[in-house]
Every structure is written in structure tokens, then in C-alpha cells.
Design a protein around this motif. Structure first.
Motif, PDB file in Angstrom:
ATOM      1  N   UNK A  43       0.793  -1.228   0.000  1.00  0.00           N
ATOM      2  CA  UNK A  43       0.000   0.000   0.000  1.00  0.00           C
ATOM      3  C   UNK A  43       0.833   1.290   0.000  1.00  0.00           C
ATOM      4  N   UNK A  44       2.153   1.225  -0.017  1.00  0.00           N
ATOM      5  CA  UNK A  44       2.925   2.459   0.064  1.00  0.00           C
ATOM      6  C   UNK A  44       2.670   3.346  -1.154  1.00  0.00           C
ATOM      7  N   UNK A  45       2.355   4.597  -0.885  1.00  0.00           N
ATOM      8  CA  UNK A  45       2.068   5.560  -1.935  1.00  0.00           C
ATOM      9  C   UNK A  45       3.361   6.174  -2.469  1.00  0.00           C
ATOM     10  N   UNK A  59      -6.152   0.288  -5.408  1.00  0.00           N
ATOM     11  CA  UNK A  59      -6.320   0.885  -4.090  1.00  0.00           C
ATOM     12  C   UNK A  59      -5.877   2.344  -3.990  1.00  0.00           C
ATOM     13  N   UNK A  60      -4.833   2.737  -4.712  1.00  0.00           N
ATOM     14  CA  UNK A  60      -4.177   4.007  -4.442  1.00  0.00           C
ATOM     15  C   UNK A  60      -4.577   5.137  -5.379  1.00  0.00           C
ATOM     16  N   UNK A  61      -5.344   4.825  -6.428  1.00  0.00           N
ATOM     17  CA  UNK A  61      -5.727   5.840  -7.407  1.00  0.00           C
ATOM     18  C   UNK A  61      -4.504   6.524  -8.015  1.00  0.00           C
ATOM     19  N   UNK A  62      -3.446   5.747  -8.227  1.00  0.00           N
ATOM     20  CA  UNK A  62      -2.208   6.271  -8.801  1.00  0.00           C
ATOM     21  C   UNK A  62      -1.957   5.675 -10.177  1.00  0.00           C
ATOM     22  N   UNK A  63      -1.299   6.427 -11.003  1.00  0.00           N
ATOM     23  CA  UNK A  63      -0.843   5.911 -12.295  1.00  0.00           C
ATOM     24  C   UNK A  63       0.485   5.196 -12.064  1.00  0.00           C
ATOM     25  N   UNK A  64       0.538   3.867 -12.229  1.00  0.00           N
ATOM     26  CA  UNK A  64       1.785   3.145 -11.955  1.00  0.00           C
ATOM     27  C   UNK A  64       2.932   3.568 -12.870  1.00  0.00           C
ATOM     28  N   UNK A  65       2.608   3.978 -14.088  1.00  0.00           N
ATOM     29  CA  UNK A  65       3.656   4.422 -15.012  1.00  0.00           C
ATOM     30  C   UNK A  65       4.285   5.728 -14.524  1.00  0.00           C
ATOM     31  N   UNK A  69     -11.268  -3.803 -13.137  1.00  0.00           N
ATOM     32  CA  UNK A  69     -11.200  -2.571 -12.359  1.00  0.00           C
ATOM     33  C   UNK A  69     -10.718  -1.368 -13.165  1.00  0.00           C
ATOM     34  N   UNK A  70     -10.385  -1.582 -14.436  1.00  0.00           N
ATOM     35  CA  UNK A  70      -9.822  -0.490 -15.243  1.00  0.00           C
ATOM     36  C   UNK A  70     -10.794   0.671 -15.392  1.00  0.00           C
ATOM     37  N   UNK A  93     -14.503  -1.302  -0.672  1.00  0.00           N
ATOM     38  CA  UNK A  93     -13.655  -2.105  -1.541  1.00  0.00           C
ATOM     39  C   UNK A  93     -13.467  -3.498  -0.975  1.00  0.00           C
ATOM     40  N   UNK A  94     -14.333  -4.426  -1.358  1.00  0.00           N
ATOM     41  CA  UNK A  94     -14.255  -5.773  -0.800  1.00  0.00           C
ATOM     42  C   UNK A  94     -13.116  -6.562  -1.401  1.00  0.00           C
ATOM     43  N   UNK A  95     -12.688  -6.205  -2.628  1.00  0.00           N
ATOM     44  CA  UNK A  95     -11.583  -6.965  -3.206  1.00  0.00           C
ATOM     45  C   UNK A  95     -10.310  -6.757  -2.432  1.00  0.00           C
ATOM     46  N   UNK A  96     -10.152  -5.571  -1.878  1.00  0.00           N
ATOM     47  CA  UNK A  96      -8.867  -5.210  -1.315  1.00  0.00           C
ATOM     48  C   UNK A  96      -8.548  -5.867  -0.012  1.00  0.00           C
ATOM     49  N   UNK A  97      -9.577  -6.089   0.823  1.00  0.00           N
ATOM     50  CA  UNK A  97      -9.283  -6.586   2.154  1.00  0.00           C
ATOM     51  C   UNK A  97      -8.457  -5.571   2.906  1.00  0.00           C
ATOM     52  N   UNK A  98      -7.981  -5.945   4.049  1.00  0.00           N
ATOM     53  CA  UNK A  98      -7.150  -5.071   4.861  1.00  0.00           C
ATOM     54  C   UNK A  98      -7.785  -3.687   5.006  1.00  0.00           C
ATOM     55  N   UNK A  99      -9.137  -3.608   4.929  1.00  0.00           N
ATOM     56  CA  UNK A  99      -9.791  -2.319   5.045  1.00  0.00           C
ATOM     57  C   UNK A  99      -9.527  -1.739   6.417  1.00  0.00           C
TER      58      UNK A  99
END
Length: 581
Positions: A24-26, A59-65, A434-435, A488-494
Motif C-alpha cells: 500500500x505504500x504511496x 487501491x491508491x488511485x495512482x498511475x503506476x507508469x 477494475x480499469x 472495496x471488498x476486493x482489497x481486504x485489509x480495510x
């Protein structure tokens, strides 16, 4: 005893937080320390691949690129390394060769320098395309041996694999001990024997889960290993890796001296000690050493995922049963090494076996593994399981990707109205479930995503129908603020500071017998409609749960009286999917 300067790869920006903090690190917590990390002189910094791509968009709403590009601006002198799953890329199925080529091209352009390419089954037909494309881009191709222990794995087998990687033209070879199973003297035997047969430099990756790692690294150095994976101390140990500072200090003033500056490392360690506090809600409950791992063989990054999966199903108390089921499930599936995606496949199947009964439900990915769609298994699967999955058909023996049609141009056409560039097309290819949702949220300023700020007692919860559209909040508990998402049920660790309650199972809208969800997840596909005749065993719904697809078959023949869910809906165990009469 071989003497040489040991090179260090730092894992804090990828595998360390994947192992300890559920990936989860941003990026915002990586950027402030990047320039100082660039001055250390690491052989490489692993900062991409594995589960980070998935986590950025899920989870993070970030662009991985953008993560690669933004960090590269601050770290121009340090080679960036990624973990690539060969034909699986960073997804969970095999992709066509043209998509593999496009991904490697884009990753190279973004700033990845070292590609650690592996196949979960050590079926190197599945990495050849990636290795060739990495070399064509002028980047460093590191071939990988997925290390494991089983009745069918041995030192001679792994030596043969190393020779195969050298013959393929790999620049380095990594022994990837993802579960911490490599014991000290076995490490010495394996590395010294490989060194006798191949000239390609060797790189060791191991986890501290079992307690072997520091001893195994010592014996590996004595045997002639060239490069070692470590992680900064504040995100080391447990399911993570050996601390960088400890290794550097131990080797100082020896002929194996790493040459790294301890003061710089301490500064970096202090920084990440503070960052770690921000992710306390995601911290794995696994701490210290667990020798039971030597039996279950669960890799470091998988422990927190298993916890997450069971939390989704309201069954965290059954983790010991899952850990006991895992080795039997692995044996039934032909002793695959437990590394993504096989670790997720076998782990999820073990969860299903515990919750639903042994092989009462078999995920699509588990079926494909047994069918040979991921490659050749190290050993034959259990005959009864193979019969249940394959019927009278034998598993496939050809390279799985040879069965796939080119998909890049077709996919580009399908998503042209949604994707803004080729990088977006890749996201649709890897994570179609999820895309759409990700692209709708992406780019939303954080102050808008978390604009609703509330101070809630820790025990207070929000009902789902009272949530704002984003379902995300900044919540203050006992004076400390948390960014939380409750849908977000897919993510777990909520995060437990504000958790959506589990909906009550429903009775359905039609007159007839309800067919209910066997587990929590998202409706990926609905394969029937009202008034349709269906037969016993027909798949009526596909549920995406724990990143795997689970078919829900009808237990009887009849006519669909009502369809009570739609694609994209979240469902819980016992919730009616359809009614049949």
C-alpha cells in the motif's frame, strides 16, 4: 572461500512493503527520500512490478507508469528494477506475445533498467519472449530460478535451470527464494555448484520468514554469490528481508565490503520508520519467525494477502486451517513453487477448500493450472483432481502462449474511447475488472477524493447507502487522521477505523429457489437472464474474489425466475444471485 565486493539491491520501494504493508505504500511517501537513496550506490533499487502495478490502480488511485517517471527524475543514477512474471507480465493470466512486447517497450521507456523475469513453474518457454524483448530494448535481463522445496525439486534440477538461463542470454541469474526456504548449507551447495557450471553472475533473493536468511546470505557469500537483495532495516524482517544496514556493517572492512555509506543508510532507515507508521492499519500480523512456514511454504508477500482474503469472508479465525491446507493443496496441484501467480492460485484454492469443502468450488485459475494453461507442472496433479477438472482430456503440453491470438491491436480498438494512451490500454489488458473504475477516479485531486472529513468514534460505522459516491473519507480517531475506503471488498485489509458493515443475505426477488453467493466478492459476469432455461451445472454467475474468478454453477435444472444482481455488484455469502423454478 571466494572473496569479492558484494553488490546490494535495495527492496524497500517494492517487495518490502508488499511483504509487510500489503503493497500500500504511496508514491508520495517515496519521493521525499529518493534523492538521498540515489546517492547510496545500490546496484539497483527494486521499485516496480510484482503487486505494485495492481495496487496502484486498485487501491491508491495512482498511475503506476507515473511512479516510475517521477522517481526516475529524482534518482537518475540508480538502476530501477522491476519484477516481471514472464508471460503473465504483472497480471494473473498468460498474455499474447504482442502484448508482452508492448509492455516491455513501455516499461523500458518509462525508466525500468533491470527486468527480473521469472516463471512460477520454472517453465522457461514462458519467459523467453520477455527476455528477448528486454534485450532488444538494451536493458538488463535477469533470468530467475523460483526456488522451492519438494520431492521433485533438487540441486541438480536448479543447476540445469541456471544453465538454461545462461544459454538464453540472461545478463544475471537470480535465485528467488520467495518463502525463505533456502537453508544455509543448501545455499552454499546450490550456489557453489551453479558457479562451477555457469559464468553468469548470481543474485540471491530471500525472505526472513523462516529465520534462515542472514545465515543463508553468509553461506551464499562464502560460496561466491555476486549480488544480494536486502531492505532498509525499518521495513525488514518478519515476512520481509534481511536489513541492509546489518549486511553492510557485517561486511565492512572485509574483502566483501559493499562500499555503501552507513550514515546514508541510517538516514534512509529513519525516514522509513516514520513512513511505516502511516500504514499501521495494513501491517501484517505476522511478526518474528515462524518455522511452520517450512511446511506451508507461504511466501512473504502472501501472508498478508491470506489474512486479507479471510477478512473479506469474515473468516480470519480460520487462517490456521488454511495454512494447514496449503501444502496438501500444493501437492494435489503438482508441487508448483508458491510465487505469483501460483501462490495466489493455490492460496485462494486452499481458502475455498477450507470455507466450502475440498474442491467443492474450483477457481477458474486453479482449473487452468491443472489443465496446463500456465505451463508444465513440476509433477503430475492428483488424479482425482485432474479428472474433476479435465475430464478425459489430457493437459496441454505446448507453450501456453502459442494458443493465444495476438491481442494488442484488437484491445486498442475495443478501449479507444476510454484509454488515452498505450499505457491505459495495458491497464485494460491486465485488469479489465477494475480499469473502468480506476480511470474514472484517476486524476481526481486528493482534496476532492477525501473532501468529506469527519471525526468519528472508532466503533462508529457508516451504512453503505449513506456513503458519498467516492466511498472514501478522511477520518480522525483519537486525534489521528486516516484516509479510508469502505466499499472495496476486493482489497481486504480495510482500515478498521471506519468499516462498512456486512450486508444481510437477501432472499431474492423471484418466486422459486434462490441460488446464493458462496463467498464475498464482486459480480464479474452474469451468464443467464430471466426466463432462460438452465441445466444443472451451468455457470450462471462468475464472482471475482481474492483476485481470482470463481464460477457459480446452478445445482439444478429449471427456469430463471429472477436475476437479483448485476455485473459490478458487491455480494456477500448467502446473498441471492438468481432464483430458479
Amino acid at each position: 572461500m571466494v572473496k569479492k565486493q558484494i553488490k546490494i539491491s535495495e527492496l524497500v520501494l517494492r517487495d518490502a512493503h508488499q511483504s509487510l504493508l500489503a503493497t500500500r505504500m504511496k508514491t508520495e511517501h517515496m519521493l521525499p527520500i529518493a534523492e538521498r537513496m540515489d546517492k547510496v550506490g545500490f546496484w539497483s533499487v527494486e521499485m516496480w512490478g510484482g503487486a505494485t502495478f495492481d495496487s496502484c490502480i486498485r487501491f491508491l488511485n495512482e498511475n503506476p507508469w507515473d511512479r516510475v517517471r517521477d522517481l526516475k527524475k529524482l534518482m537518475p543514477n540508480t538502476p530501477f528494477q522491476m519484477l516481471l512474471r514472464g508471460q503473465n507480465l504483472v497480471g494473473y493470466r498468460h498474455y499474447a506475445d504482442d502484448l508482452v512486447d508492448k509492455f516491455v517497450d513501455l516499461a523500458s521507456d518509462a525508466g525500468i533498467d533491470v527486468f527480473r523475469v521469472f516463471d512460477a513453474l520454472n517453465d522457461y518457454r514462458n519467459i523467453r519472449q520477455s527476455i528477448n524483448r528486454v534485450k532488444k530494448n538494451g536493458k538488463h535481463a535477469q533470468g530467475t530460478i523460483s526456488y522451492t522445496v519438494s520431492p521433485v525439486h533438487s540441486v541438480p534440477l536448479f543447476v540445469d535451470k541456471a544453465k538454461e538461463l545462461e544459454d538464453m542470454g540472461c545478463d544475471t541469474i537470480c535465485i528467488k527464494d520467495m518463502a525463505g526456504l533456502l537453508s544455509p548449507w543448501k545455499a552454499e551447495e546450490l550456489i557453489s555448484t551453479i558457479k562451477e557450471k555457469v559464468k553468469t553472475p548470481l543474485h540471491l533473493h530471500t525472505h526472513t520468514t523462516s529465520g534462515f536468511a542472514l545465515m543463508s546470505i553468509t553461506k551464499a557469500i562464502e560460496a561466491g554469490v555476486d549480488i544480494i537483495d536486502t531492505t532498509i532495516s525499518s521495513l525488514s524482517m518478519g515476512t520481509s528481508h534481511s536489513p541492509t544496514e546489518t549486511i553492510v556493517a557485517a561486511l565492512k572492512d572485509t574483502e566483501n565490503d559493499t562500499g555503501l555509506d552507513m550514515d546514508k543508510l541510517i538516514e534512509i532507515g529513519n525516514y522509513f520508520a516514520d513512513v511505516r507508521k502511516e500504514y499501521s492499519n495494513f501491517l501484517s500480523a505476522f511478526t518474528g519467525v515462524d518455522v511452520n512456514i517450512l511446511k506451508s511454504q507461504v511466501p512473504g508477500g502472501m501472508v498478508s494477502n491470506l489474512e486479507s482474503q479471510l477478512k473479506q469472508q469474515n473468516a480470519i479465525d480460520r487462517l490456521p486451517e488454511v495454512m494447514q491446507e496449503l501444502p496438501q493443496c500444493r501437492k494435489d496441484m503438482g508441487y508448483p513453487p508458491l510465487v505469483t501467480p501460483t501462490s495466489q492460485i493455490v492460496g485462494t484454492q486452499a481458502v475455498l477448500n477450507v470455507l466450502m469443502g475440498r474442491y467443492k468450488i474450483i477457481s477458474k485459475e486453479s482449473q487452468d493450472l491443472v489443465k496446463g494453461k500456465y505451463g508444465i507442472l513440476p509433477s503430475s496433479p492428483d488424479p482425482d483432481l485432474q479428472k474433476q477438472v479435465c475430464g478425459d482430456q489430457p493437459p496441454i503440453t505446448q507453450r501456453p502462449a502459442d494458443l493465444l491470438e495476438p491481442e494488442w491491436e484488437k484491445l486498442k480498438e475495443e478501449v479507444k474511447d476510454k484509454a488515452t494512451d498505450d499505457e491505459d490500454v495495458i491497464i485494460f489488458a491486465l485488469f479489465p475488472q477494475i480499469a473502468d473504475n480506476y480511470l474514472k477516479k484517476r486524476g481526481t485531486p486528493s482534496e476532492e477524493i477525501f473532501k468529506k472529513e469527519e471525526t468519528l468514534p472508532a466503533e462508529q460505522t457508516q451504512k453503505p447507502n449513506e456513503l458519498e459516491p467516492s466511498n472514501k473519507f478522511r477520518v480522525t480517531v483519537n486525534g489521528k487522521s486516516y484516509d479510508v475506503m469502505v466499499d472495496d471488498m476486493e482489497g481486504g485489509n480495510t482500515p478498521t477505523t471506519a468499516v462498512a458493515p456486512t450486508p444481510e443475505p437477501t432472499s431474492g426477488g423471484g418466486v422459486g429457489d434462490p441460488i446464493t453467493a458462496p463467498l464475498a466478492g464482486s459480480v464479474w459476469k452474469v451468464s443467464c437472464k430471466e426466463g432462460q432455461q438452465i441445466n444443472e451445472g451451468d455457470v450462471i454467475v462468475v464472482i471475482e474474489a481474492m483476485k481470482m474468478e470463481t464460477d457459480v454453477p446452478t445445482p439444478k435444472t429449471g427456469v430463471v425466475k429472477s436475476v437479483d444482481i448485476k455485473e459490478g455488484d458487491k455480494v456477500v455469502p448467502g446473498q441471492t444471485l438468481i432464483t430458479i423454478g
